[in-house]
Design a protein around this motif. Structure first.
Motif, PDB file in Angstrom:
ATOM      1  N   THR A 199      45.722  37.218  46.614  1.00 52.23           N
ATOM      2  CA  THR A 199      46.715  36.909  47.645  1.00 52.23           C
ATOM      3  C   THR A 199      46.186  37.260  49.026  1.00 52.23           C
ATOM      4  O   THR A 199      46.350  36.486  49.983  1.00 52.23           O
ATOM      5  N   LEU A 200      45.541  38.412  49.149  1.00 51.45           N
ATOM      6  CA  LEU A 200      44.988  38.813  50.439  1.00 51.45           C
ATOM      7  C   LEU A 200      43.860  37.880  50.870  1.00 51.45           C
ATOM      8  O   LEU A 200      43.722  37.568  52.061  1.00 51.45           O
ATOM      9  N   THR A 201      43.066  37.418  49.926  1.00 52.73           N
ATOM     10  CA  THR A 201      42.005  36.457  50.240  1.00 52.73           C
ATOM     11  C   THR A 201      42.600  35.149  50.738  1.00 52.73           C
ATOM     12  O   THR A 201      42.063  34.516  51.659  1.00 52.73           O
ATOM     13  N   MET A 260      37.052  43.660  52.884  1.00 58.85           N
ATOM     14  CA  MET A 260      37.437  42.892  51.699  1.00 58.85           C
ATOM     15  C   MET A 260      36.545  43.222  50.505  1.00 58.85           C
ATOM     16  O   MET A 260      37.010  43.230  49.356  1.00 58.85           O
ATOM     17  N   ARG A 261      35.275  43.489  50.759  1.00 64.96           N
ATOM     18  CA  ARG A 261      34.398  43.907  49.663  1.00 64.96           C
ATOM     19  C   ARG A 261      34.863  45.239  49.079  1.00 64.96           C
ATOM     20  O   ARG A 261      34.884  45.425  47.855  1.00 64.96           O
ATOM     21  N   GLY A 262      35.216  46.158  49.950  1.00 66.21           N
ATOM     22  CA  GLY A 262      35.712  47.444  49.476  1.00 66.21           C
ATOM     23  C   GLY A 262      37.001  47.301  48.710  1.00 66.21           C
ATOM     24  O   GLY A 262      37.220  47.957  47.682  1.00 66.21           O
ATOM     25  N   LEU A 263      37.867  46.415  49.192  1.00 69.83           N
ATOM     26  CA  LEU A 263      39.157  46.203  48.536  1.00 69.83           C
ATOM     27  C   LEU A 263      38.966  45.684  47.107  1.00 69.83           C
ATOM     28  O   LEU A 263      39.710  46.053  46.193  1.00 69.83           O
ATOM     29  N   SER A 264      37.981  44.820  46.930  1.00 68.20           N
ATOM     30  CA  SER A 264      37.752  44.243  45.608  1.00 68.20           C
ATOM     31  C   SER A 264      37.261  45.280  44.606  1.00 68.20           C
ATOM     32  O   SER A 264      37.376  45.084  43.396  1.00 68.20           O
TER      33      SER A 264
END
Length: 371
Positions: A120-122, A150-154
């Motif tokens: 959803t964030l992507t 975003m990499r950290g979030l994943s």
């Protein structure tokens, strides 16, 4: 002297291509001037006007209608956040985007009690990028720090997100769905909905693909049903793509589709049609003429099912069959196709030919290692 089309220096005429680039184009002219500029003729001759407008119409197909709707919704969420905090949404500062991510990742959904998923964030970021490009701005989502966030979030495993995907609809569940469909009073409803379930399962179709199938794309051969897909998520350039669906498989779609077409007396146009409220008749079917220039309600596409309609139909029968509907959806037919083929010892190449996957790694989402 022939009449000329004048283009001004900030390319406002060109922004009409997509009808979405007007946003942010006024008082941000100075920001736009800092971006790389394309060469522009001072005047365009009237003789090229029709050619220009004809090409510009093609941007309507740049992304799907559903994707455009999702992007508009997501960008509205971002715009409201920016307005609340007195930030500029278009063009946006990368730090504003990062702040927005920080806000969104902590939200708790009332319906599920969990946080927004990475997907959803992507999608939120994809919407921001899309609207910036449409407005002629460089996208802040491409800033290195946004990418790092975003990499950290994943990789963050401490977030509380939904821990399940749509479950596959297997043959046992299909039998329950067919029994629920057989309880319908009207023959048209029974025939159509059986064809949807069986074709969706056997062909591993996405719901949008099911909705887009035309009668002329379906061929009934001696021992199989052959369905052509002009376009799909993995085939957006219109390359030839066929699905061969043998009639010896459980719940094969050949007879179900043939029965639906015969009963509904459909000879062309969309395969799956809308029915009247009582289920006794097909609703009037029509496709708008894109060149008519009319905005009348009488000139709208109508009379056929959409992907969302198919989603609701599957949910309805899951409920009627006593299956937990929240775990099932239209994608359950596609994942059921992959899972059943895998359990019947079909290799990855066979499965990919059926479903249209282009990378065997994408099948890992569906398949569990065999013991």
């Amino acid at each position: 002297m022939s009449k000329m089309i004048r283009t001004n220096s900030n390319a406002q005429n060109n922004t009409n291509i997509s009808n979405e680039r007007a946003t942010g184009s006024g008082h941000h002219h100075n920001n736009r001037a800092e971006q790389p500029r394309f060469f522009e003729e001072t005047f365009l001759p009237q003789s090229v006007r029709n050619d220009y407008l004809s090409a510009a119409e093609e941007t309507e197909y740049e992304i799907s209608v559903n994707t455009r709707r999702v992007y508009n919704t997501s960008f509205s969420v971002f715009s409201r956040y920016c307005a609340e905090h007195q930030l500029q949404a278009l063009p946006a500062d990368p730090r504003s985007v990062i702040s927005f991510i920080g806000h969104q990742k902590e939200l708790i959904q009332e319906s599920t009690g969990v946080q927004l998923s990475k997907q959803t964030l992507t999608t939120r970021l994809a919407a921001i990028r899309y609207h910036h490009i449409q407005a002629g701005f460089h996208s802040p989502t491409e800033h290195p720090l946004v990418i790092r966030v975003m990499r950290g979030l994943s990789r963050n495993q401490s977030r509380h997100v939904s821990d399940y995907d749509q479950q596959p609809i297997m043959y046992d569940e299909v039998e329950m769905l067919i029994q629920a469909i057989d309880e319908q009073v009207q023959p048209l409803t029974r025939a159509r909905d059986k064809a949807i379930i069986q074709l969706g399962l056997q062909g591993g179709f996405r719901r949008s693909e099911l909705a887009d199938i035309k009668v002329q794309y379906v061929n009934f051969l001696r021992n199989k049903l052959k369905v052509r897909l002009p376009y799909s998520k993995s085939n957006q350039q219109g390359q030839r793509e066929w699905k061969d669906l043998p009639d010896h498989e459980p719940f094969a779609a050949l007879d179900a589709v043939k029965n639906w077409l015969s009963l509904a007396n459909i000879e062309d146009g969309h395969l799956f049609r809308s029915l009247s409220r009582d289920g006794k008749n097909l609703r009037p079917y029509q496709m708008k003429d894109r060149h008519s220039g009319s905005s009348s309600l009488l000139n709208k596409n109508s009379g056929f099912l959409t992907g969302d309609d198919i989603y609701r139909i599957i949910k309805k029968y899951c409920t009627k069959a006593g299956l937990p509907a929240k775990f099932y959806g239209a994608h359950s037919l596609r994942s059921g196709c992959v899972t059943q083929l895998h359990e019947n010892n079909k290799d990855h190449l066979y499965i990919m030919a059926r479903t249209g996957h282009t990378d065997p790694r994408s099948l890992r989402h569906y398949l569990k290692p065999k013991d």
